[in-house]
Motif scaffolding. Structure first.
Motif, PDB file in Angstrom:
ATOM      1  N   LYS A  86       0.895  -1.294  -0.050  1.00 23.14           N
ATOM      2  CA  LYS A  86       0.028   0.222  -0.002  1.00 23.14           C
ATOM      3  C   LYS A  86       0.922   1.089   0.043  1.00 23.14           C
ATOM      4  CE  LYS A  86      -3.929   2.141   2.457  1.00 23.14           C
ATOM      5  NZ  LYS A  86      -4.810   1.956   3.364  1.00 23.14           N
ATOM      6  N   ARG A  87       1.963   1.192   0.812  1.00 22.57           N
ATOM      7  CA  ARG A  87       2.651   2.370   0.847  1.00 22.57           C
ATOM      8  C   ARG A  87       3.411   2.511  -0.524  1.00 22.57           C
ATOM      9  NH1 ARG A  87       6.987   2.775   5.669  1.00 22.57           N
ATOM     10  NH2 ARG A  87       4.995   2.933   6.681  1.00 22.57           N
ATOM     11  N   GLU A  88       3.912   1.476  -1.201  1.00 21.39           N
ATOM     12  CA  GLU A  88       4.569   1.960  -2.434  1.00 21.39           C
ATOM     13  C   GLU A  88       3.383   2.501  -3.557  1.00 21.39           C
ATOM     14  OE1 GLU A  88       6.073  -1.848  -3.439  1.00 21.39           O
ATOM     15  OE2 GLU A  88       7.910  -1.522  -2.672  1.00 21.39           O
ATOM     16  N   GLN A  89       2.212   1.938  -3.475  1.00 16.80           N
ATOM     17  CA  GLN A  89       1.283   2.487  -4.365  1.00 16.80           C
ATOM     18  C   GLN A  89       0.891   3.896  -4.147  1.00 16.80           C
ATOM     19  OE1 GLN A  89      -2.068  -0.134  -3.324  1.00 16.80           O
ATOM     20  NE2 GLN A  89      -1.644  -1.523  -4.830  1.00 16.80           N
ATOM     21  N   GLN A  90       0.880   4.573  -2.719  1.00 19.87           N
ATOM     22  CA  GLN A  90       0.624   5.888  -2.441  1.00 19.87           C
ATOM     23  C   GLN A  90       1.666   6.546  -2.926  1.00 19.87           C
ATOM     24  OE1 GLN A  90       0.284   5.609   1.799  1.00 19.87           O
ATOM     25  NE2 GLN A  90      -1.812   5.272   1.754  1.00 19.87           N
ATOM     26  N   ARG A  91       3.096   5.988  -3.034  1.00 20.81           N
ATOM     27  CA  ARG A  91       4.109   7.069  -3.376  1.00 20.81           C
ATOM     28  C   ARG A  91       4.042   7.069  -4.961  1.00 20.81           C
ATOM     29  NH1 ARG A  91       8.760   5.363  -5.770  1.00 20.81           N
ATOM     30  NH2 ARG A  91       8.099   3.024  -5.477  1.00 20.81           N
ATOM     31  N   LEU A  92       3.526   5.615  -5.753  1.00 16.47           N
ATOM     32  CA  LEU A  92       3.575   5.941  -7.042  1.00 16.47           C
ATOM     33  C   LEU A  92       2.403   7.000  -7.429  1.00 16.47           C
ATOM     34  CD1 LEU A  92       4.331   4.694 -10.013  1.00 16.47           C
ATOM     35  CD2 LEU A  92       2.555   2.821  -9.617  1.00 16.47           C
ATOM     36  N   ILE A  93       1.436   6.823  -6.816  1.00 19.11           N
ATOM     37  CA  ILE A  93       0.336   8.039  -7.096  1.00 19.11           C
ATOM     38  C   ILE A  93       0.703   9.391  -6.802  1.00 19.11           C
ATOM     39  CG2 ILE A  93      -2.117   8.737  -6.278  1.00 19.11           C
ATOM     40  CD1 ILE A  93      -2.550   5.857  -5.641  1.00 19.11           C
ATOM     41  N   ARG A  94       1.601   9.613  -5.709  1.00 17.96           N
ATOM     42  CA  ARG A  94       2.113  11.003  -5.549  1.00 17.96           C
ATOM     43  C   ARG A  94       2.962  11.182  -6.784  1.00 17.96           C
ATOM     44  NH1 ARG A  94       2.560   9.281  -0.270  1.00 17.96           N
ATOM     45  NH2 ARG A  94       4.685   8.742  -0.346  1.00 17.96           N
ATOM     46  N   GLU A  95       3.751  10.483  -7.164  1.00 17.89           N
ATOM     47  CA  GLU A  95       4.946  10.450  -8.332  1.00 17.89           C
ATOM     48  C   GLU A  95       4.044  10.931  -9.551  1.00 17.89           C
ATOM     49  OE1 GLU A  95       7.148   7.256  -8.471  1.00 17.89           O
ATOM     50  OE2 GLU A  95       8.494   8.105  -6.669  1.00 17.89           O
ATOM     51  N   GLN A  96       2.942  10.313  -9.625  1.00 21.93           N
ATOM     52  CA  GLN A  96       2.194  10.374 -10.935  1.00 21.93           C
ATOM     53  C   GLN A  96       1.559  11.604 -11.072  1.00 21.93           C
ATOM     54  OE1 GLN A  96      -0.568   6.991 -11.032  1.00 21.93           O
ATOM     55  NE2 GLN A  96       0.846   5.837 -12.315  1.00 21.93           N
ATOM     56  N   LYS A  97       0.844  12.238  -9.786  1.00 16.71           N
ATOM     57  CA  LYS A  97       0.342  13.644  -9.830  1.00 16.71           C
ATOM     58  C   LYS A  97       1.477  14.586  -9.875  1.00 16.71           C
ATOM     59  CE  LYS A  97      -3.390  12.321  -6.665  1.00 16.71           C
ATOM     60  NZ  LYS A  97      -4.202  12.391  -5.298  1.00 16.71           N
ATOM     61  N   GLN A  98       2.365  14.403  -9.250  1.00 17.45           N
ATOM     62  CA  GLN A  98       3.492  15.543  -9.404  1.00 17.45           C
ATOM     63  C   GLN A  98       4.001  15.547 -10.891  1.00 17.45           C
ATOM     64  OE1 GLN A  98       6.882  14.837  -6.900  1.00 17.45           O
ATOM     65  NE2 GLN A  98       8.039  16.924  -7.573  1.00 17.45           N
ATOM     66  N   GLN A  99       4.335  14.625 -11.605  1.00 16.74           N
ATOM     67  CA  GLN A  99       4.567  14.563 -12.895  1.00 16.74           C
ATOM     68  C   GLN A  99       3.496  15.345 -13.907  1.00 16.74           C
ATOM     69  OE1 GLN A  99       5.280  10.593 -14.328  1.00 16.74           O
ATOM     70  NE2 GLN A  99       7.185  10.451 -13.214  1.00 16.74           N
ATOM     71  N   GLN A 100       2.170  14.982 -13.313  1.00 15.10           N
ATOM     72  CA  GLN A 100       1.053  15.586 -14.181  1.00 15.10           C
ATOM     73  C   GLN A 100       1.170  16.968 -13.989  1.00 15.10           C
ATOM     74  OE1 GLN A 100      -1.120  14.099 -16.248  1.00 15.10           O
ATOM     75  NE2 GLN A 100      -2.225  15.959 -16.782  1.00 15.10           N
ATOM     76  N   ALA A 101       1.244  17.691 -12.738  1.00 18.60           N
ATOM     77  CA  ALA A 101       1.253  18.867 -12.371  1.00 18.60           C
ATOM     78  C   ALA A 101       2.322  19.551 -13.053  1.00 18.60           C
ATOM     79  CB  ALA A 101       1.555  19.022 -10.779  1.00 18.60           C
ATOM     80  N   GLU A 102       3.754  18.833 -13.272  1.00 23.63           N
ATOM     81  CA  GLU A 102       4.676  19.482 -13.931  1.00 23.63           C
ATOM     82  C   GLU A 102       4.235  19.794 -15.348  1.00 23.63           C
ATOM     83  OE1 GLU A 102       7.827  17.174 -13.023  1.00 23.63           O
ATOM     84  OE2 GLU A 102       8.408  17.772 -11.056  1.00 23.63           O
ATOM     85  N   LYS A 103       3.554  18.806 -16.112  1.00 26.86           N
ATOM     86  CA  LYS A 103       3.161  18.817 -17.307  1.00 26.86           C
ATOM     87  C   LYS A 103       2.297  20.123 -17.600  1.00 26.86           C
ATOM     88  CE  LYS A 103       3.673  14.054 -18.705  1.00 26.86           C
ATOM     89  NZ  LYS A 103       3.136  12.735 -18.848  1.00 26.86           N
ATOM     90  N   GLN A 104       1.263  20.050 -16.608  1.00 28.21           N
ATOM     91  CA  GLN A 104       0.447  21.161 -16.749  1.00 28.21           C
ATOM     92  C   GLN A 104       1.011  22.756 -16.696  1.00 28.21           C
ATOM     93  OE1 GLN A 104      -2.698  20.197 -13.751  1.00 28.21           O
ATOM     94  NE2 GLN A 104      -3.667  18.732 -15.183  1.00 28.21           N
ATOM     95  N   ALA A 105       1.953  22.705 -15.834  1.00 29.75           N
ATOM     96  CA  ALA A 105       2.722  23.953 -15.453  1.00 29.75           C
ATOM     97  C   ALA A 105       3.224  24.418 -16.615  1.00 29.75           C
ATOM     98  CB  ALA A 105       3.601  23.898 -14.335  1.00 29.75           C
ATOM     99  N   LYS A 106       4.153  23.268 -17.366  1.00 23.57           N
ATOM    100  CA  LYS A 106       4.960  23.536 -18.705  1.00 23.57           C
ATOM    101  C   LYS A 106       4.020  23.910 -19.611  1.00 23.57           C
ATOM    102  CE  LYS A 106       8.832  20.602 -17.870  1.00 23.57           C
ATOM    103  NZ  LYS A 106       9.531  19.212 -18.302  1.00 23.57           N
ATOM    104  N   LEU A 107       2.830  23.328 -19.642  1.00 20.22           N
ATOM    105  CA  LEU A 107       1.864  23.624 -20.971  1.00 20.22           C
ATOM    106  C   LEU A 107       1.427  24.954 -20.620  1.00 20.22           C
ATOM    107  CD1 LEU A 107       0.079  22.908 -23.254  1.00 20.22           C
ATOM    108  CD2 LEU A 107      -1.567  21.973 -21.615  1.00 20.22           C
TER     109      LEU A 107
END
Length: 235
Positions: free
Chosen positions: A3-24
């Protein structure tokens, strides 16, 4: 994957998505600047080039609305159709007019105070459109006489169309004329000229080119004209 790894992966995906939106957003912002700045520059240049000639209060142009046949005294009024004080000036001038008309030419110029009177610009355009059909002064009178009513409305176009119809004018043609850049520029130029001449509020009255306090009753208006005639005779 626990479960902890799943949460970390979700956080990373959200961060990556936020960075993409900021660049856009950053890219879109730069693109907007590239598009908007030239348009602003073009608009400013067009506005400067498109400004027509303005006339001081001691000059009358072919585009001015002139009433009266007298040539001893020239009264130039800068007014806003939604201004209550302008409606008072109209009433005073109308009452004095039979006495002063033989010696006066009256010129009306637009000075719509659009920051405080939401329908002033529209009223000016309707008056100009009526003028295109030979009835500026009739529409001018309708607008001032009915000001208290239409100024309280949420929309005025239907009411103003009614005034055109009462004057037997072509409403469709008036609407077409109100989109004409020449008509729009007439109102703008009146206001520009007024500002250059020292107009800061409405109504502003110029007597033979001199800014003069507006008389508050017809007797004082008649007296003002008589004094101007005497001054002209002395000179």
């Amino acid at each position: 994957m626990n479960k902890r790894e799943q949460q970390r992966l979700i956080r990373e995906q959200k961060q990556q998505q936020a960075e993409k939106q900021a660049k856009l957003r950053k890219t879109m912002g730069r693109l907007a600047m590239v598009i908007v700045i030239p348009l602003v520059i073009i608009s400013v240049i067009y506005g400067l080039m498109g400004q027509g000639e303005v006339y001081p209060p001691d000059q009358i142009s072919d585009l001015d609305h002139v009433k009266g046949n007298g040539d001893e005294v020239t009264l130039v009024v800068y007014a806003d159709f939604q201004c209550p004080a302008c409606a008072t000036e109209h009433r005073v001038m109308s009452q004095a007019w039979p006495r002063i008309a033989p010696n006066v030419q009256l010129v009306f110029r637009h000075y719509p105070l659009t920051s405080t009177h939401r329908f002033a610009w529209t009223a000016a355009l309707y008056a100009e459109a009526a003028g295109r059909q030979g009835k500026f002064w009739e529409m001018h009178d309708q607008l001032f006489l009915n000001q208290t009513y239409w100024a309280s409305l949420n929309e005025v176009e239907e009411e103003f169309d009614g005034y055109l119809e009462q004057l037997d004018l072509d409403v469709a043609q008036a609407h077409t004329d109100m989109r004409d850049e020449t008509l729009l520029q007439k109102v703008r130029n009146d206001q520009r000229g007024g500002t250059s001449a020292g107009v800061r509020s409405t109504p502003a009255l110029f007597v033979n080119g001199r800014l003069t306090p507006v008389p508050q009753n017809p007797v004082d208006m008649i007296a003002l004209v008589n004094r101007a005639r005497e001054d002209d005779a002395d000179n």
